[in-house]
Design a protein around this motif. Structure first.
Motif, mmCIF file in Angstrom:
data_model
loop_
_atom_site.group_PDB
_atom_site.id
_atom_site.type_symbol
_atom_site.label_atom_id
_atom_site.label_comp_id
_atom_site.label_asym_id
_atom_site.label_seq_id
_atom_site.Cartn_x
_atom_site.Cartn_y
_atom_site.Cartn_z
ATOM 1 N N CYS A 61 1.708 18.936 6.380
ATOM 2 C CA CYS A 61 1.599 17.894 5.376
ATOM 3 C C CYS A 61 0.335 18.176 4.559
ATOM 4 C CB CYS A 61 1.525 16.518 6.037
ATOM 5 S SG CYS A 61 0.050 16.289 7.081
ATOM 6 N N GLU A 62 0.109 17.389 3.511
ATOM 7 C CA GLU A 62 -1.047 17.642 2.649
ATOM 8 C C GLU A 62 -2.365 17.550 3.421
ATOM 9 O OE1 GLU A 62 -1.395 18.709 -0.319
ATOM 10 O OE2 GLU A 62 0.740 18.829 -0.789
ATOM 11 N N GLN A 63 -2.425 16.648 4.402
ATOM 12 C CA GLN A 63 -3.663 16.474 5.160
ATOM 13 C C GLN A 63 -3.979 17.711 6.000
ATOM 14 O OE1 GLN A 63 -3.795 12.980 7.682
ATOM 15 N NE2 GLN A 63 -5.075 14.031 9.187
ATOM 16 N N HIS A 64 -2.979 18.178 6.772
ATOM 17 C CA HIS A 64 -3.215 19.315 7.664
ATOM 18 C C HIS A 64 -3.157 20.654 6.937
ATOM 19 C CE1 HIS A 64 -1.879 16.215 10.713
ATOM 20 N NE2 HIS A 64 -3.042 16.627 11.185
ATOM 21 N N LEU A 65 -2.772 20.626 5.654
ATOM 22 C CA LEU A 65 -2.728 21.861 4.876
ATOM 23 C C LEU A 65 -4.096 22.238 4.319
ATOM 24 C CD1 LEU A 65 -0.757 24.013 3.718
ATOM 25 C CD2 LEU A 65 -0.534 22.558 1.699
ATOM 26 N N GLN A 66 -5.042 21.286 4.328
ATOM 27 C CA GLN A 66 -6.342 21.513 3.700
ATOM 28 C C GLN A 66 -7.062 22.765 4.202
ATOM 29 O OE1 GLN A 66 -7.351 19.852 1.024
ATOM 30 N NE2 GLN A 66 -5.351 18.829 1.202
ATOM 31 N N PRO A 67 -7.039 23.071 5.519
ATOM 32 C CA PRO A 67 -7.723 24.301 5.970
ATOM 33 C C PRO A 67 -7.198 25.562 5.284
ATOM 34 C CG PRO A 67 -7.255 22.890 7.841
ATOM 35 C CD PRO A 67 -6.559 22.271 6.667
ATOM 36 N N HIS A 68 -5.940 25.588 4.914
ATOM 37 C CA HIS A 68 -5.401 26.767 4.237
ATOM 38 C C HIS A 68 -5.963 26.917 2.828
ATOM 39 C CE1 HIS A 68 -2.465 27.014 7.495
ATOM 40 N NE2 HIS A 68 -2.098 28.204 7.024
ATOM 41 N N TYR A 69 -6.537 25.851 2.301
ATOM 42 C CA TYR A 69 -7.164 25.910 0.990
ATOM 43 C C TYR A 69 -8.675 26.144 1.086
ATOM 44 C CZ TYR A 69 -2.776 23.880 -0.693
ATOM 45 O OH TYR A 69 -1.458 23.655 -0.989
ATOM 46 N N ASN A 70 -9.258 25.766 2.239
ATOM 47 C CA ASN A 70 -10.710 25.775 2.359
ATOM 48 C C ASN A 70 -11.253 26.878 3.264
ATOM 49 O OD1 ASN A 70 -10.708 23.421 0.772
ATOM 50 N ND2 ASN A 70 -10.449 22.124 2.588
ATOM 51 N N SER A 84 2.976 3.035 2.171
ATOM 52 C CA SER A 84 3.994 2.081 1.759
ATOM 53 C C SER A 84 4.911 2.652 0.699
ATOM 54 C CB SER A 84 3.337 0.801 1.232
ATOM 55 O OG SER A 84 2.479 1.118 0.136
ATOM 56 N N SER A 85 4.551 3.791 0.128
ATOM 57 C CA SER A 85 5.411 4.406 -0.874
ATOM 58 C C SER A 85 6.680 4.933 -0.268
ATOM 59 C CB SER A 85 4.677 5.556 -1.570
ATOM 60 O OG SER A 85 4.385 6.589 -0.639
ATOM 61 N N GLY A 86 6.683 5.135 1.034
ATOM 62 C CA GLY A 86 7.887 5.624 1.684
ATOM 63 C C GLY A 86 8.007 7.123 1.648
ATOM 64 N N HIS A 87 7.019 7.842 1.030
ATOM 65 C CA HIS A 87 7.126 9.289 0.890
ATOM 66 C C HIS A 87 6.186 10.024 1.825
ATOM 67 C CE1 HIS A 87 9.732 8.860 -2.530
ATOM 68 N NE2 HIS A 87 8.881 8.008 -3.067
ATOM 69 N N ALA A 88 5.253 9.320 2.507
ATOM 70 C CA ALA A 88 4.276 10.000 3.328
ATOM 71 C C ALA A 88 4.897 10.476 4.641
ATOM 72 C CB ALA A 88 3.090 9.088 3.607
ATOM 73 N N PHE A 89 5.823 9.703 5.191
ATOM 74 C CA PHE A 89 6.424 10.048 6.468
ATOM 75 C C PHE A 89 7.752 10.757 6.273
ATOM 76 C CE2 PHE A 89 3.825 6.231 7.638
ATOM 77 C CZ PHE A 89 2.891 6.920 8.395
ATOM 78 N N CYS A 94 1.166 16.713 12.891
ATOM 79 C CA CYS A 94 0.999 15.265 13.024
ATOM 80 C C CYS A 94 1.313 14.872 14.463
ATOM 81 C CB CYS A 94 1.902 14.523 12.046
ATOM 82 S SG CYS A 94 1.369 14.670 10.323
ATOM 83 N N SER A 95 0.435 14.052 15.069
ATOM 84 C CA SER A 95 0.578 13.755 16.493
ATOM 85 C C SER A 95 1.380 12.492 16.764
ATOM 86 C CB SER A 95 -0.812 13.629 17.138
ATOM 87 O OG SER A 95 -1.563 12.621 16.474
ATOM 88 N N VAL A 96 1.232 11.448 15.935
ATOM 89 C CA VAL A 96 1.898 10.171 16.208
ATOM 90 C C VAL A 96 3.203 10.118 15.440
ATOM 91 C CG1 VAL A 96 1.666 7.668 16.180
ATOM 92 C CG2 VAL A 96 -0.344 9.108 16.591
ATOM 93 N N ARG A 97 3.125 9.704 14.198
ATOM 94 C CA ARG A 97 4.327 9.693 13.364
ATOM 95 C C ARG A 97 4.255 10.851 12.378
ATOM 96 N NH1 ARG A 97 6.488 5.361 8.959
ATOM 97 N NH2 ARG A 97 8.610 6.169 8.839
ATOM 98 N N LYS A 98 5.300 11.642 12.337
ATOM 99 C CA LYS A 98 5.299 12.866 11.539
ATOM 100 C C LYS A 98 5.347 12.563 10.036
ATOM 101 C CE LYS A 98 5.607 15.827 15.012
ATOM 102 N NZ LYS A 98 4.615 16.854 15.296
ATOM 103 N N ARG A 99 4.388 13.149 9.317
ATOM 104 C CA ARG A 99 4.441 13.068 7.861
ATOM 105 C C ARG A 99 5.347 14.166 7.305
ATOM 106 N NH1 ARG A 99 -1.009 11.874 8.835
ATOM 107 N NH2 ARG A 99 -1.705 9.885 7.960
ATOM 108 N N LYS A 100 5.754 13.980 6.054
ATOM 109 C CA LYS A 100 6.598 14.979 5.412
ATOM 110 C C LYS A 100 5.745 16.192 5.047
ATOM 111 C CE LYS A 100 8.505 13.994 1.419
ATOM 112 N NZ LYS A 100 9.468 13.543 0.393
#
Length: 554
Positions: free
Chosen positions: A121-130, A86-91, A102-108
């Motif tokens: 996005c921050e979610q799919h970037l996690q493997p690059h950190y782990n 709802s912050s308007g910054h995720a998508f 992102c498969s459905v609605r693209k996040r930023k």
């Protein structure tokens, strides 16, 4: 693991109407879920009651009941402290870089990978950190220009820079058409050009500072023109009020001429001022572009844009200014006062003088400083040293054009001076060859060549300006303040003086002319060339005999 599951459920717990997390979630008969207020408003605005996603129609209108399981999941998501949609910054919105995974609605996207050639996005970037292999990948701020890193011919990532062709290439290019070329890594070439970028930006800042100074001088020029013209108008009007009808007629003509001349000259100076202000705006924009380019982490984007960003338009040559404008309309005032003391029958003759005085009140900006060696030599002046200003401990030779210390008088610690015979009024240029440690400059009269030993020294007072030369180093001295200067080492220096324009410039003469420093001031008295050196016989200077040469200024 639970944390990751909640992240994955975030898309599924979003309303497809408002695109935010479900608020008071309800599930309609077809199985799709919405915010209660969103689906109510949707059905209130339409005659039929259908699902916005699958278009299934319901008759009669279904009764909406809160889906408690979805409501609990939304609350769990919020408690997990994850960023709310709802912050308007995720998508991703217009102009944002979207996540490629992102498969459905693209996040930023927050980062782009120069190895994977994808944005995350921050979610799919996690493997690059782990994940260990992915940790080695080069991540940069999200960019939509990743495609520029791909070789259009081989569809491979370009990581090499061809110095021969000045372009970025991939490893397949290196094995084929660029096989025998000089190549380096893109990172190494970027590091090399980064140094040039810093110097280029400093050049831009120097230009901005110089242009701002010039604009201020032009503004004072406009004000001085106005003051001088207004004074001429006032004096003219006062005199003509006491004269007969014929004088009133001539007074009107004089005022018209002065106002016309004032407007013309102010317009000319203001046009130049506007041009410089535009140049300052362009340079500020160029500075912003250079700064942005210097901060980018994308080597390929940097190299591709380096030439266009660092290219500077031709520098506008500005005639220098001086505070002499108060004299512009003095001739008009003098002519009017002279006419007021004449009889009426002589007014017609005096009118000719008044008209000529107005026409000669040109607002002449000082002539432009020369830019080539040939142009400087046009103002070369034969300077000779005045024997009467020479100290006992100095020796003159070569028709009073060479000066050197004389150690035969003992070991004295004082330094000594000599001035030129010639008074320097108009634009003039001279060159000096030197050895050891000497000082060259200009001074009012002989003030800086005489006085007590504690007061001696060109550049130690308000009435002299000097360049101190010592073993390849340069220092400007004025008001007893020394400023270190940078420039190529040379044992020949050039001095350019324009008394009326208030310009004094020092040049290092090698194969080119290199500006060391330019003084912009107002000279109020006649100037003489001044020279200063210790008595040691190792110190000497000689005035050069200047001739035309093909060497040009850099």
């Amino acid at each position: 693991m639970a944390h990751q599951l909640i992240q994955l459920d975030q898309e599924k717990l979003s309303c497809s109407i408002c695109l935010d997390l479900l608020k008071d979630p309800v599930t309609i008969p077809c199985g799709h879920s919405y915010c209660m207020s969103c689906i109510k408003n949707c059905w209130d605005e339409n005659e039929t009651h259908s699902c916005p996603q699958c278009r299934q129609t319901f008759t009669p209108r279904p009764v909406l009941v809160k889906n408690t399981m979805f409501a609990d999941l939304v609350e769990d998501l919020k408690k997990a402290g994850l960023p709310a949609d709802s912050s308007g910054h995720a998508f991703a919105g217009p102009g944002d870089v979207a996540c490629d995974f992102c498969s459905v609605r693209k996040r930023k996207a927050s980062k782009s990978c120069l190895v994977c050639m994808a944005s995350y996005c921050e979610q799919h970037l996690q493997p690059h950190y782990n994940v260990a292999p992915l940790k080695k990948h080069k991540l940069i701020d999200a960019t939509s220009k990743l495609q520029e890193n791909i070789c259009p011919r081989h569809d491979e990532v370009m990581k090499i820079f061809c110095c021969t062709d000045q372009r970025c290439i991939c490893y397949l290019c290196l094995m084929n058409e660029h096989k025998n070329h000089v190549t380096v890594s893109a990172a190494a070439e970027r590091a090399n050009k980064q140094k040039d970028l810093a110097g280029n930006r400093q050049q831009i800042k120097n230009r901005i500072q110089n242009r701002e100074t010039d604009v201020n001088l032009l503004q004072r020029e406009v004000e001085a023109i106005s003051l001088s013209a207004d004074k001429a108008l006032m004096e003219s009007e006062k005199m003509f009020k006491d004269l007969i009808c014929l004088i009133k007629k001539k007074s009107s003509e004089v005022k018209q001429k002065i106002r016309s001349k004032k407007k013309t000259e102010q317009t000319r100076v203001k046009e130049l001022q506007e041009k410089l202000e535009q140049e300052i705006r362009d340079l500020r924009q160029k500075d912003t572009e250079v700064e942005q380019l210097s901060l980018t982490e994308d080597h390929i984007h940097f190299l591709k844009n380096f030439s266009s960003v660092t290219h500077l338009n031709e520098y506008t040559n500005l005639p220098s200014t001086s505070n002499h404008t108060l004299q512009y309309f003095q001739g008009v005032i003098a002519a009017v006062l002279q006419a007021g003391n004449k009889l009426t029958n002589l007014l017609s003759d005096e009118w000719t003088k008044i008209s000529l005085a107005v026409n000669k009140a040109d607002v002449l900006l000082p002539q432009e400083e020369p830019t080539t060696r040939e142009e400087f030599l046009k103002y070369s002046c034969g300077i000779t040293l005045d024997q009467s200003t020479t100290e006992t401990y100095l020796s003159l030779s070569d028709n009073n054009r060479k000066l050197h210390g004389n150690q035969s008088y003992g070991n004295y610690s004082e330094n000594w001076h000599v001035c030129s015979k010639e008074v320097l009024t108009g634009p003039c240029y001279w060159e000096v060859k030197w050895t050891g440690a000497v000082t060259v400059g200009v001074t009012y009269m002989y003030n800086s060549c005489y006085g007590s030993k504690t007061e001696r020294g060109l550049g130690t007072d308000l009435e002299s300006w000097a360049l101190k030369l010592s073993h390849g180093s340069y220092q400007l001295r004025h008001k007893n303040i020394s400023t270190s200067l940078s420039g190529p080492q040379s044992f020949t220096v050039g001095v350019y003086l324009d008394h009326r324009a208030g310009i004094l410039s020092f040049y290092s003469i090698t194969e080119t002319m290199n500006l060391l420093h330019r003084v912009q001031t107002r000279f109020t008295k006649p100037l003489y060339a001044g020279f200063w050196l210790p008595q040691d016989s190792q110190n000497s200077l000689e005035l050069c005999e200047l001739k035309e040469t093909s060497v040009t200024e850099s």
